[in-house]
Design a protein around this motif. Structure first.
Motif, PDB file in Angstrom:
ATOM      1  N   VAL A 268       0.837  -1.205   0.000  1.00  0.00           N
ATOM      2  CA  VAL A 268       0.000   0.000   0.000  1.00  0.00           C
ATOM      3  C   VAL A 268       0.871   1.253   0.000  1.00  0.00           C
ATOM      4  O   VAL A 268       0.581   2.214  -0.725  1.00  0.00           O
ATOM      5  CB  VAL A 268      -0.987   0.000   1.180  1.00  0.00           C
ATOM      6  N   GLU A 269       1.932   1.272   0.772  1.00  0.00           N
ATOM      7  CA  GLU A 269       2.805   2.442   0.782  1.00  0.00           C
ATOM      8  C   GLU A 269       3.401   2.697  -0.605  1.00  0.00           C
ATOM      9  O   GLU A 269       3.510   3.852  -1.035  1.00  0.00           O
ATOM     10  CB  GLU A 269       3.901   2.286   1.839  1.00  0.00           C
ATOM     11  N   ALA A 270       3.743   1.637  -1.331  1.00  0.00           N
ATOM     12  CA  ALA A 270       4.258   1.806  -2.696  1.00  0.00           C
ATOM     13  C   ALA A 270       3.175   2.325  -3.632  1.00  0.00           C
ATOM     14  O   ALA A 270       3.431   3.195  -4.475  1.00  0.00           O
ATOM     15  CB  ALA A 270       4.821   0.482  -3.206  1.00  0.00           C
ATOM     16  N   VAL A 271       1.958   1.813  -3.496  1.00  0.00           N
ATOM     17  CA  VAL A 271       0.846   2.291  -4.331  1.00  0.00           C
ATOM     18  C   VAL A 271       0.578   3.767  -4.041  1.00  0.00           C
ATOM     19  O   VAL A 271       0.387   4.568  -4.967  1.00  0.00           O
ATOM     20  CB  VAL A 271      -0.416   1.428  -4.104  1.00  0.00           C
ATOM     21  N   LEU A 272       0.581   4.145  -2.777  1.00  0.00           N
ATOM     22  CA  LEU A 272       0.355   5.552  -2.436  1.00  0.00           C
ATOM     23  C   LEU A 272       1.476   6.437  -2.964  1.00  0.00           C
ATOM     24  O   LEU A 272       1.220   7.562  -3.417  1.00  0.00           O
ATOM     25  CB  LEU A 272       0.200   5.715  -0.927  1.00  0.00           C
ATOM     26  N   GLY A 273       2.698   5.945  -2.948  1.00  0.00           N
ATOM     27  CA  GLY A 273       3.807   6.690  -3.544  1.00  0.00           C
ATOM     28  C   GLY A 273       3.601   6.913  -5.033  1.00  0.00           C
ATOM     29  O   GLY A 273       3.842   8.003  -5.549  1.00  0.00           O
ATOM     30  N   GLU A 274       3.133   5.885  -5.726  1.00  0.00           N
ATOM     31  CA  GLU A 274       2.849   6.028  -7.153  1.00  0.00           C
ATOM     32  C   GLU A 274       1.713   7.016  -7.377  1.00  0.00           C
ATOM     33  O   GLU A 274       1.752   7.835  -8.291  1.00  0.00           O
ATOM     34  CB  GLU A 274       2.510   4.671  -7.771  1.00  0.00           C
ATOM     35  N   ALA A 275       0.696   6.963  -6.539  1.00  0.00           N
ATOM     36  CA  ALA A 275      -0.428   7.901  -6.660  1.00  0.00           C
ATOM     37  C   ALA A 275       0.079   9.338  -6.501  1.00  0.00           C
ATOM     38  O   ALA A 275      -0.326  10.235  -7.260  1.00  0.00           O
ATOM     39  CB  ALA A 275      -1.495   7.584  -5.622  1.00  0.00           C
ATOM     40  N   ARG A 276       0.948   9.568  -5.538  1.00  0.00           N
ATOM     41  CA  ARG A 276       1.515  10.915  -5.348  1.00  0.00           C
ATOM     42  C   ARG A 276       2.320  11.345  -6.575  1.00  0.00           C
ATOM     43  O   ARG A 276       2.219  12.489  -7.014  1.00  0.00           O
ATOM     44  CB  ARG A 276       2.392  10.950  -4.098  1.00  0.00           C
ATOM     45  N   ARG A 277       3.123  10.414  -7.112  1.00  0.00           N
ATOM     46  CA  ARG A 277       3.915  10.744  -8.324  1.00  0.00           C
ATOM     47  C   ARG A 277       2.999  11.143  -9.476  1.00  0.00           C
ATOM     48  O   ARG A 277       3.369  11.966 -10.302  1.00  0.00           O
ATOM     49  CB  ARG A 277       4.793   9.563  -8.728  1.00  0.00           C
ATOM     50  N   ARG A 278       1.812  10.562  -9.513  1.00  0.00           N
ATOM     51  CA  ARG A 278       0.845  10.882 -10.571  1.00  0.00           C
ATOM     52  C   ARG A 278       0.065  12.158 -10.276  1.00  0.00           C
ATOM     53  O   ARG A 278      -0.743  12.584 -11.087  1.00  0.00           O
ATOM     54  CB  ARG A 278      -0.145   9.736 -10.741  1.00  0.00           C
TER      55      ARG A 278
ATOM     56  N   PHE B 169     -16.840  -2.480   1.570  1.00  0.00           N
ATOM     57  CA  PHE B 169     -16.837  -1.088   1.999  1.00  0.00           C
ATOM     58  C   PHE B 169     -16.143  -0.225   0.948  1.00  0.00           C
ATOM     59  O   PHE B 169     -15.066  -0.587   0.471  1.00  0.00           O
ATOM     60  CB  PHE B 169     -16.075  -0.919   3.323  1.00  0.00           C
ATOM     61  N   ASP B 170     -16.743   0.924   0.623  1.00  0.00           N
ATOM     62  CA  ASP B 170     -16.043   1.947  -0.154  1.00  0.00           C
ATOM     63  C   ASP B 170     -15.235   2.771   0.836  1.00  0.00           C
ATOM     64  O   ASP B 170     -15.768   3.242   1.848  1.00  0.00           O
ATOM     65  CB  ASP B 170     -17.028   2.868  -0.877  1.00  0.00           C
ATOM     66  N   MET B 171     -13.942   2.929   0.550  1.00  0.00           N
ATOM     67  CA  MET B 171     -13.054   3.654   1.451  1.00  0.00           C
ATOM     68  C   MET B 171     -12.181   4.594   0.626  1.00  0.00           C
ATOM     69  O   MET B 171     -12.014   4.407  -0.584  1.00  0.00           O
ATOM     70  CB  MET B 171     -12.167   2.680   2.238  1.00  0.00           C
ATOM     71  N   HIS B 172     -11.608   5.592   1.292  1.00  0.00           N
ATOM     72  CA  HIS B 172     -10.687   6.485   0.600  1.00  0.00           C
ATOM     73  C   HIS B 172      -9.590   6.955   1.553  1.00  0.00           C
ATOM     74  O   HIS B 172      -9.736   6.883   2.779  1.00  0.00           O
ATOM     75  CB  HIS B 172     -11.414   7.692   0.001  1.00  0.00           C
ATOM     76  N   LEU B 173      -8.532   7.451   0.940  1.00  0.00           N
ATOM     77  CA  LEU B 173      -7.447   8.102   1.658  1.00  0.00           C
ATOM     78  C   LEU B 173      -7.092   9.363   0.883  1.00  0.00           C
ATOM     79  O   LEU B 173      -6.792   9.290  -0.317  1.00  0.00           O
ATOM     80  CB  LEU B 173      -6.226   7.190   1.760  1.00  0.00           C
ATOM     81  N   ASP B 174      -7.185  10.515   1.551  1.00  0.00           N
ATOM     82  CA  ASP B 174      -6.754  11.760   0.925  1.00  0.00           C
ATOM     83  C   ASP B 174      -5.247  11.882   1.061  1.00  0.00           C
ATOM     84  O   ASP B 174      -4.698  11.643   2.150  1.00  0.00           O
ATOM     85  CB  ASP B 174      -7.450  12.960   1.583  1.00  0.00           C
ATOM     86  N   LEU B 175      -4.605  12.237  -0.035  1.00  0.00           N
ATOM     87  CA  LEU B 175      -3.153  12.366  -0.050  1.00  0.00           C
ATOM     88  C   LEU B 175      -2.775  13.818   0.151  1.00  0.00           C
ATOM     89  O   LEU B 175      -3.300  14.687  -0.544  1.00  0.00           O
ATOM     90  CB  LEU B 175      -2.576  11.857  -1.373  1.00  0.00           C
ATOM     91  N   PRO B 176      -1.876  14.089   1.094  1.00  0.00           N
ATOM     92  CA  PRO B 176      -1.445  15.477   1.270  1.00  0.00           C
ATOM     93  C   PRO B 176      -0.684  15.959   0.042  1.00  0.00           C
ATOM     94  O   PRO B 176      -0.037  15.173  -0.649  1.00  0.00           O
ATOM     95  CB  PRO B 176      -0.547  15.427   2.507  1.00  0.00           C
ATOM     96  N   ALA B 177      -0.787  17.245  -0.208  1.00  0.00           N
ATOM     97  CA  ALA B 177      -0.038  17.827  -1.337  1.00  0.00           C
ATOM     98  C   ALA B 177       1.440  17.711  -1.039  1.00  0.00           C
ATOM     99  O   ALA B 177       1.881  17.836   0.107  1.00  0.00           O
ATOM    100  CB  ALA B 177      -0.439  19.283  -1.524  1.00  0.00           C
ATOM    101  N   GLU B 178       2.195  17.455  -2.078  1.00  0.00           N
ATOM    102  CA  GLU B 178       3.651  17.389  -1.952  1.00  0.00           C
ATOM    103  C   GLU B 178       4.185  18.778  -1.648  1.00  0.00           C
ATOM    104  O   GLU B 178       3.770  19.768  -2.282  1.00  0.00           O
ATOM    105  CB  GLU B 178       4.285  16.852  -3.237  1.00  0.00           C
ATOM    106  N   PRO B 179       5.098  18.902  -0.703  1.00  0.00           N
ATOM    107  CA  PRO B 179       5.691  20.226  -0.455  1.00  0.00           C
ATOM    108  C   PRO B 179       6.477  20.685  -1.664  1.00  0.00           C
ATOM    109  O   PRO B 179       7.068  19.864  -2.348  1.00  0.00           O
ATOM    110  CB  PRO B 179       6.590  20.001   0.765  1.00  0.00           C
ATOM    111  N   GLY B 180       6.444  21.946  -1.881  1.00  0.00           N
ATOM    112  CA  GLY B 180       7.268  22.315  -3.007  1.00  0.00           C
ATOM    113  C   GLY B 180       7.027  23.615  -3.557  1.00  0.00           C
ATOM    114  O   GLY B 180       7.542  24.193  -4.368  1.00  0.00           O
TER     115      GLY B 180
END
Length: 161
Positions: A99-109, A150-161
């Motif tokens: 999951v951490e790798a998937v979330l990293g890819e989501a952030r990259r996108r 269950f439908d679930m979600h995780l909001d991703l914080p904006a990347e600093p920058g």
């Protein structure tokens, strides 16, 4: 040997199916009836169609040596569609690693939210990883059988920058 992640390969269709089937039938048996488990993961699978589905998403596999022990994916529209870990390695952090790798890819996108459709069995793991429930689906149907999720979600914080 530590579990490592790598991209899905065409030769991973059968081992990822085996992980899925074992996870559903063994781990899922805590929360679902035999009829529900059979509908969710029948004994027969079209490996070619299964492989196409894995290849259509951004899919990672977790390997221990050369054995596939888990996999997860991310679709183009931000859905973590699959997260399955073989029962032999359950509770060892493989799901978290995936999951951490998937979330990293989501952030990259540049995605700001990842959604998933979690089983009763997977819900606690997703909650520990920060996902929140949007709604329960008591009438989710799979192959003519009610298989709640269950439908679930995780909001991703904006990347600093």
């Amino acid at each position: 040997m530590p579990v490592t992640l790598r991209p899905y390969r065409d030769t991973d269709a059968e081992p990822t199916w085996q992980v899925f089937h074992a996870a559903v039938r063994v781990t899922g048996a805590m929360d679902y009836t035999p009829e529900q488990l059979e509908a969710w993961s029948p004994d027969e699978v079209n490996l070619e169609a299964w492989g196409r589905r894995r290849a259509a998403a951004w899919t990672l596999v977790a390997v221990d040596g050369d054995r596939v022990v888990g996999f997860s994916d991310l679709t183009d529209d931000g859905v973590l569609d699959m997260l399955f870990v073989h029962p032999d390695v359950g509770g060892q952090g493989v799901a978290r690693l995936l999951v951490e790798a998937v979330l990293g890819e989501a952030r990259r996108r540049g995605l700001t939210r990842v959604v998933t459709h979690a089983s009763r069995t997977a819900r606690p793991a997703f909650e520990r990883l920060g996902f929140v429930i949007d709604r329960e689906n008591p009438d989710n149907w799979t192959r003519g059988v009610r298989v709640p999720n269950f439908d679930m979600h995780l909001d991703l914080p904006a990347e600093p920058g």
